[in-house]
Design an enzyme around this catalytic site. Structure first.
Site, PDB file in Angstrom:
ATOM      1  CB  CYS A  86      41.094  69.005   6.651  1.00 58.06           C
ATOM      2  SG  CYS A  86      41.398  67.368   7.348  1.00 58.06           S
ATOM      3  NE  ARG A  90      45.707  61.906   4.502  1.00 62.26           N
ATOM      4  CZ  ARG A  90      44.528  62.029   3.872  1.00 62.26           C
ATOM      5  NH1 ARG A  90      43.451  62.383   4.557  1.00 62.26           N
ATOM      6  NH2 ARG A  90      44.447  61.850   2.570  1.00 62.26           N
ATOM      7  CG  HIS A 135      61.459  83.998 -28.400  1.00 62.57           C
ATOM      8  ND1 HIS A 135      60.526  83.730 -29.368  1.00 62.57           N
ATOM      9  CD2 HIS A 135      61.510  85.336 -28.260  1.00 62.57           C
ATOM     10  CE1 HIS A 135      60.040  84.873 -29.808  1.00 62.57           C
ATOM     11  NE2 HIS A 135      60.630  85.863 -29.159  1.00 62.57           N
TER      12      HIS A 135
END
Length: 797
Positions: free
Chosen positions: A752, A579, A421
């Site tokens: 990249c 990778r 909550h």
């Protein structure tokens, strides 16, 4: 007994349109019993008193004028909020039931017992306000729920207490915040058969990721015993994430995450007089075990998908598992009120510019950053001490704290999960919160300056001092379209979903190393060759980490597959290029047990790394675990968008060896659509590009290593930094040559690296050379996209 009356309505006779009659919570229960039970969703039976019954109760006890008078006194400053709430609640609790209402409730309770074959059945008595669970207000936890209520007298008393809870301090405050007139809100009481989750487990789930709003994930929290501890945030529960789009395929297990919570205690039935429930410590075995099996996680997630589809919006759902039957039940369902209302046309991101010492960590709620002084309050009795604009630190932020939560700059708690909550209210208030830290109240002190960062993934961090940070807002409709794909480089799975709204073309580089070093932490050979380990302390720590796994190797495989799955899922079906591990030997040695298996090298950068390890007897059994993880990711979990990429492959002969080892471990290039790429980061990759193109489906240019090895420059050397340039003619020739040769062979080629984001001219050169994709970090995506769009426009002129 069934049907509707002025006093009460059975769940099966309600629909979600009956909010005005029985409130949001109870109308939703009726909707599910009526419409979703045929779809296999179990909802415990019961009935709801009407809003009219509440009004008649107030009228019979002349309470309307009493309530109005107390509220007027509070509004005029003649009484405090606490005095006002206490006076109203006492007046309601002392009220007498009108005879007709009392008789109807008792008769329905007896009829419920007859339905289930029990005299005086245990029931949950839940409050349901007629203004709750609206699109912009959850009212979660504002009124009371009473569990394990047995007997007619106890039921009538619990119903009165529910009525009184409409005027808790927190409920009064919440209505004031949301602009609801107090006496325009009525209260219905839901009387629902108890599920014996005290003997099983319970929790909360959302059909959307609560932090990022990623709409393809189900988030589940679970703890032993009744679910109240999860809702109130008094335990640190298990956390599971499931990928929704694959749930329709029973052959797949798309569980993205399983995090073991501490679950230090559980709520069970009490036999003590005056107490229906009590908390007891969990056993060591319970703390070390997941509450839900994989099959149960998937069943609950499928229920969430069905419920969301039925309601047509993301949902906040409470569930319980009956310990006697093993059945899973849905106890409540309400609309999710935060992420589903965020403007999806814009993306606001926070980034730390500097940070002090890390003081502690927990689960992040929200994605913002805040700074301020600590206000440490351990007891609700001391709430009046709170200083506006401070960082609230407490054991757990239960609903009674709402009046001060809205005045805080950030919140830090010892206990609680992401579906508690406290977390829900923090999101509604737009506050960054870190829950479940374990010891914030012990480590932080009053007046201490701290930075609260929820902008770094699933984990939130508290840093010493006041850090600088920046906020960036991206209007997604303004992101230009380009022919050249712009993809992301990612390492941290927990951060991936925060970027899911970016219109990227996939993941160009997912680094496996982050998952291994941060989630797994163990050197793979320390698992495959555990009996050879000499360090007893290391063996003990590995035994602790791998508890629950009959085969220690499965710990590595499952953890790696799940970690990478969160990246693969975010932009599915766009490609996710993973990778294989590219640690250097000195980095591998830092993993648990690693020092025993790694050689000491003078220059690890060009040493035993990448492809050379995978077929070597010195590491092949470790690489086999990586292959098993990728196989699980693609075939058992369903992420066939995963492309494997081999780093630092020095020669075609080495490529053949690696591909052969992969095939031995179930990963055969071309089978089941598997593509295998190679990093282009060594001059030999360019010189022999034709040979590499025959063995691989694509190239990804690693501009940092390619520049380093082409120019013979240590990229970490400060003295040579001015010479390290991706736009050096020699490096540029390398890049243009491999692009041309890859395309001549029909192969995909990307790059990249950060250079295109920092250097618009470099982006132009890549586009002019015909590169297929550029992959960058998320914070650089927009800049690179604009550079690429400008470059493509320039070529057309």
């Amino acid at each position: 007994m069934s049907g509707k009356s002025a006093t009460l309505i059975w769940f099966e006779d309600l629909t979600r349109k009956d909010v005005g009659l029985v409130g949001g919570k109870n109308s939703s229960l009726g909707e599910m019993v009526r419409s979703l039970a045929p779809k296999g969703i179990r909802v415990p039976p019961g009935f709801a008193t009407t809003a009219e019954t509440f009004r008649r109760f107030l009228a019979a006890n002349t309470l309307d004028a009493v309530i109005a008078g107390h509220l007027a006194a509070e509004a005029e400053g003649r009484a405090s909020l606490a005095e006002t709430g206490q006076a109203i609640r006492a007046a309601i609790a002392a009220g007498r039931w009108p005879d007709a209402a009392r008789d109807d409730i008792v008769a329905a309770y007896r009829a419920l017992g007859e339905r289930v074959g029990q005299a005086n059945p245990a029931v949950a008595v839940r409050s349901s306000a007629t203004a709750e669970d609206l699109p912009d207000a959850s009212f979660a936890g504002q009124q009371e729920t009473f569990l394990n209520v047995q007997g007619e007298a106890a039921l009538l008393a619990a119903c009165r207490r529910c009525y009184a809870s409409l005027y808790t301090d927190r409920a009064i405050t919440y209505r004031q915040i949301k602009g609801f007139a107090h006496q325009a809100v009525a209260l219905s009481v839901g009387v629902q058969l108890m599920v014996r989750s005290d003997l099983g487990g319970a929790g909360v789930m959302f059909s959307i990721d609560t932090e990022s709003g990623f709409d393809k994930a189900v988030l589940i929290n679970a703890a032993w015993g009744l679910g109240e501890n999860v809702v109130q945030g008094t335990v640190n529960p298990d956390e599971y994430q499931v990928y929704k789009p694959f749930l329709a395929n029973p052959a797949l297990t798309p569980i993205l995450q399983k995090t073991l919570g501490e679950k230090a205690r559980k709520m069970v039935y009490s036999t003590a007089r005056g107490s229906a429930t009590r908390n007891v410590p969990t056993s060591k075995a319970e703390r070390e075990a997941f509450v839900l099996s994989d099959a149960e996680i998937l069943e609950l997630a499928r229920h969430a998908v069905v419920i969301e589809a039925h309601y047509g919006q993301p949902m906040d759902i409470e569930w319980g598992r009956d310990g006697e039957t093993g059945f899973l039940y849905i106890l409540q369902a309400r609309p999710e009120t935060v992420q589903s209302r965020i403007d999806v046309g814009a993306l606001k991101t926070y980034r730390l510019l500097d940070k002090g010492k890390q003081l502690l960590e927990g689960l992040s709620v929200g994605d913002a950053i805040a700074t301020g002084e600590v206000c440490l309050i351990e007891s609700a009795a001391d709430i009046s001490r709170f200083v506006d604009g401070a960082v609230l630190v407490t054991g757990t932020t239960d609903p009674d704290w709402v009046p001060v939560m809205k005045r805080a700059r950030a919140i830090i708690t010892d206990h609680g999960g992401r579906t508690s909550h406290a977390a829900i209210v923090s999101r509604e208030l737009g506050l960054p919160a870190i829950v479940g830290t374990g010891d914030a109240t012990r480590l932080l002190h009053e007046g201490q300056e701290v930075t609260v960062s929820c902008a770094e993934g699933d984990k939130g961090f508290v840093y010493a001092g006041i850090s600088r940070f920046e906020v960036t807002e991206t209007v997604l409709g303004e992101v230009p379209k380009t022919r050249t794909e712009v993809m992301l480089n990612l390492a941290n799975p927990a951060a991936a979903a925060r970027w899911w709204r970016l219109p990227v073309d996939g993941v160009g580089l997912a680094r496996m190393e982050f998952v291994i070093s941060n989630a797994i932490r163990v050197h793979p050979l320390a698992l495959t060759r555990f009996d050879q380990l000499k360090d007893e302390a290391v063996k003990a720590e590995i035994t602790r980490l791998t508890r629950g796994y009959a085969d220690r190797r499965d710990y590595f495989v499952e953890s790696l597959a799940m970690g990478l799955s969160r990246i693969a899922a975010t932009w599915y079906p766009h490609p996710c290029i993973i990778r294989t591990s590219d640690f250097k030997t000195n980095e591998y040695a830092e993993l648990l047990g690693g020092k025993q298996f790694e050689p000491a090298e003078e220059n690890p950068m060009i040493g035993f790394r990448g492809a050379s390890r995978y077929y070597s007897p010195a590491y092949a059994d470790g690489f086999a675990l990586e292959c098993r993880a990728i196989l699980r990711l693609r075939e058992a979990m369903g992420f066939d968008n995963v492309v494997v990429m081999i780093p630092f492959c020095r020669s075609p002969d080495e490529a053949d060896r690696v591909l052969a080892v992969m095939a031995e471990n179930g990963l055969t290039r071309g089978e089941n659509g598997l593509q295998v790429y190679v990093m282009c980061e060594i001059p030999s990759n360019v010189i022999l590009a034709d040979d590499f193109a025959r063995r691989f489906d694509g190239f990804s240019i690693g501009s940092n290593d390619l520049t380093q090895l082409t120019l013979g420059i240590d990229r970490d050397s400060a003295e040579l930094a001015d010479l390290f340039r991706e736009r050096d003619p020699a490096v540029q020739w390398m890049i243009e040559t491999v692009i041309a040769r890859a395309h001549a062979a029909g192969r995909h080629v990307g790059l990249c690296g950060q250079a295109p984001s920092n250097d618009p001219e470099f982006a132009r050169l890549l586009v002019a050379a015909g590169i297929d994709a550029i992959s960058v970090t998320p914070d650089s995506f927009l800049a690179v996209k604009r550079h690429v769009a400008a470059a493509e426009a320039g070529l057309k002129k």
